[in-house]
Write a protein that holds these residues in place. Structure first.
Motif, PDB file in Angstrom:
ATOM      1  N   UNK A  10     102.510  38.336 -13.979  1.00  0.00           N
ATOM      2  CA  UNK A  10     102.989  37.933 -14.872  1.00  0.00           C
ATOM      3  C   UNK A  10     104.014  39.826 -15.469  1.00  0.00           C
ATOM      4  N   UNK A  11     102.927  40.881 -14.621  1.00  0.00           N
ATOM      5  CA  UNK A  11     102.950  41.886 -14.532  1.00  0.00           C
ATOM      6  C   UNK A  11     104.166  43.056 -14.298  1.00  0.00           C
ATOM      7  N   UNK A  41      99.520  47.756 -15.687  1.00  0.00           N
ATOM      8  CA  UNK A  41      99.464  46.948 -16.862  1.00  0.00           C
ATOM      9  C   UNK A  41      97.837  45.698 -16.312  1.00  0.00           C
ATOM     10  N   UNK A  42      98.147  45.832 -14.462  1.00  0.00           N
ATOM     11  CA  UNK A  42      97.437  45.124 -13.650  1.00  0.00           C
ATOM     12  C   UNK A  42      95.795  44.676 -14.264  1.00  0.00           C
ATOM     13  N   UNK A  43      95.117  46.072 -15.035  1.00  0.00           N
ATOM     14  CA  UNK A  43      94.030  45.678 -15.440  1.00  0.00           C
ATOM     15  C   UNK A  43      93.772  44.737 -16.695  1.00  0.00           C
ATOM     16  N   UNK A  48      91.214  39.144 -18.757  1.00  0.00           N
ATOM     17  CA  UNK A  48      90.817  37.296 -20.237  1.00  0.00           C
ATOM     18  C   UNK A  48      91.234  37.677 -20.904  1.00  0.00           C
ATOM     19  N   UNK A  49      91.475  38.518 -21.599  1.00  0.00           N
ATOM     20  CA  UNK A  49      92.433  38.643 -23.193  1.00  0.00           C
ATOM     21  C   UNK A  49      93.405  38.709 -23.553  1.00  0.00           C
ATOM     22  N   UNK A  50      94.611  39.007 -22.165  1.00  0.00           N
ATOM     23  CA  UNK A  50      95.227  38.764 -22.847  1.00  0.00           C
ATOM     24  C   UNK A  50      96.398  37.286 -22.995  1.00  0.00           C
ATOM     25  N   UNK A  51      97.438  37.666 -23.040  1.00  0.00           N
ATOM     26  CA  UNK A  51      98.481  36.614 -23.550  1.00  0.00           C
ATOM     27  C   UNK A  51      99.768  36.729 -23.194  1.00  0.00           C
ATOM     28  N   UNK A  84     100.211  50.695 -27.286  1.00  0.00           N
ATOM     29  CA  UNK A  84     101.871  50.696 -26.920  1.00  0.00           C
ATOM     30  C   UNK A  84     102.399  49.823 -25.953  1.00  0.00           C
ATOM     31  N   UNK A  85     102.101  50.576 -24.824  1.00  0.00           N
ATOM     32  CA  UNK A  85     102.365  49.864 -23.271  1.00  0.00           C
ATOM     33  C   UNK A  85     101.942  48.096 -22.972  1.00  0.00           C
ATOM     34  N   UNK A  86     100.543  47.516 -23.653  1.00  0.00           N
ATOM     35  CA  UNK A  86     100.279  46.841 -23.544  1.00  0.00           C
ATOM     36  C   UNK A  86     100.816  45.246 -24.807  1.00  0.00           C
ATOM     37  N   UNK A  87     101.490  45.250 -24.604  1.00  0.00           N
ATOM     38  CA  UNK A  87     102.577  44.264 -25.425  1.00  0.00           C
ATOM     39  C   UNK A  87     103.631  44.725 -25.640  1.00  0.00           C
TER      40      UNK A  87
END
Length: 314
Positions: A10-11, A41-43, A48-51, A84-87
């Motif tokens: 999905x990255x 965004x790979x990390x 395992x905490x993202x959706x 801000x870059x993680x969503x």
């Protein structure tokens, strides 16, 4: 709408959404820099905490966060942060998408005993802000920016403005202590013990920053501390500096001294080729909020939610 775990596959598509959201904010805040290299965004796919949200087979949003840490905001809770870059989401049904994603992400976070949730949103993205506010979040931090141009003020000429050398940095120790004490009082309640303050002071005096001061009769009465990077990826461009500390003695306030110090600092940095100046501050610090929003434009709202500990027993 379907919600899935955020994975490596999905990255790239998620990055396009995040870049689009950043460019939306640039439409409101023109001084924000154009970004050519977006954070990886790979990390976020590995913890395992993202959706990620899909609607009719199309990705419509994603919400990820950093690995949790203990004692978030000096509390007894474990916390996490989504920068801000993680969503991000597409424009359509943004509020609904964010709510659905947070429902799924928060379930993961609480299962991992993470009860302090912090998310940085773009200040002009009212749908995202509304989604989080209606789900129990409150405003805590703000990032703001301005062009490196002089302030339209009548400068105070009764005091001296200068940059301190590295050897002179201890001259602002007393003001750093007063700033820490101020943040410990209502309505901030960011209390630090003397031991914690001493540890922070050691780190602060060792970091690679610059200190500009106002001096009255050889006594420093105000300072502004300048660093290269700030609190998010937009601050990492070469032509931007960021304020990471600021204080003026109470008896010298209301005399245009701090505005004049800021103006002196801006003109000095502009001579050196810098084009942008950033600052971050707590929204619940009334002095900071009133001052910085007068001269800077907000572009992020850092919101937080504290989940009741009873949820950990569910």
């Amino acid at each position: 709408m379907e919600i899935f775990d955020f994975e490596l596959k999905h990255v790239e598509e998620a990055k396009l959404i995040a870049i689009s959201n950043y460019n939306e904010e640039r439409e409101y805040v023109k001084v924000l820099p154009e970004i050519y290299t977006f954070p990886d965004l790979e990390h976020f796919a590995n913890n395992g905490l993202g959706v990620v949200a899909f609607d009719n087979g199309r990705m419509v949003g994603f919400l990820c966060c950093y690995e949790p840490w203990e004692s978030a905001y000096n509390s007894k809770a474990k916390g996490t942060f989504s920068p801000i870059h993680a969503h991000g989401t597409v424009k359509e049904n943004r509020c609904r998408v964010y709510r659905k994603m947070y429902e799924a992400a928060a379930e993961k976070w609480v299962k991992n005993k993470i009860t302090y949730h912090s998310i940085a949103l773009y200040a002009h993205d009212q749908e995202a802000v509304n989604a989080m506010f209606t789900y129990g979040f409150g405003l805590r931090c703000i990032d703001a920016i301005r062009p490196m141009e002089g302030l339209e003020i009548q400068c105070n000429n009764e005091v001296i403005f200068e940059e301190l050398s590295k050897a002179e940095i201890p001259k602002v120790r007393e003001m750093r202590k007063l700033l820490t004490e101020h943040l410990g009082h209502s309505p901030c309640f960011m209390y630090s013990t003397q031991e914690v303050f001493e540890r922070w002071l050691t780190r602060a005096e060792a970091r690679n920053t610059r200190l500009f001061v106002a001096i009255d009769e050889e006594k420093p009465i105000a300072f502004v501390e300048i660093a290269g990077g700030g609190e998010n990826f937009a601050t990492e461009v070469p032509d931007m500096c960021n304020i990471c500390g600021a204080f003026c003695l109470p008896e010298y306030r209301g005399k245009n001294i701090y505005q004049s110090l800021l103006n002196f600092t801006i003109l000095k940095l502009k001579e050196e080729g810098y084009n942008r100046l950033g600052v971050d501050f707590e929204s619940f610090n009334p002095n900071a909020n009133m001052f910085w929003t007068k001269y800077f434009t907000s572009y992020t709202n850092g919101v937080v939610r504290r989940i009741d500990e009873c949820a950990l027993n569910n």
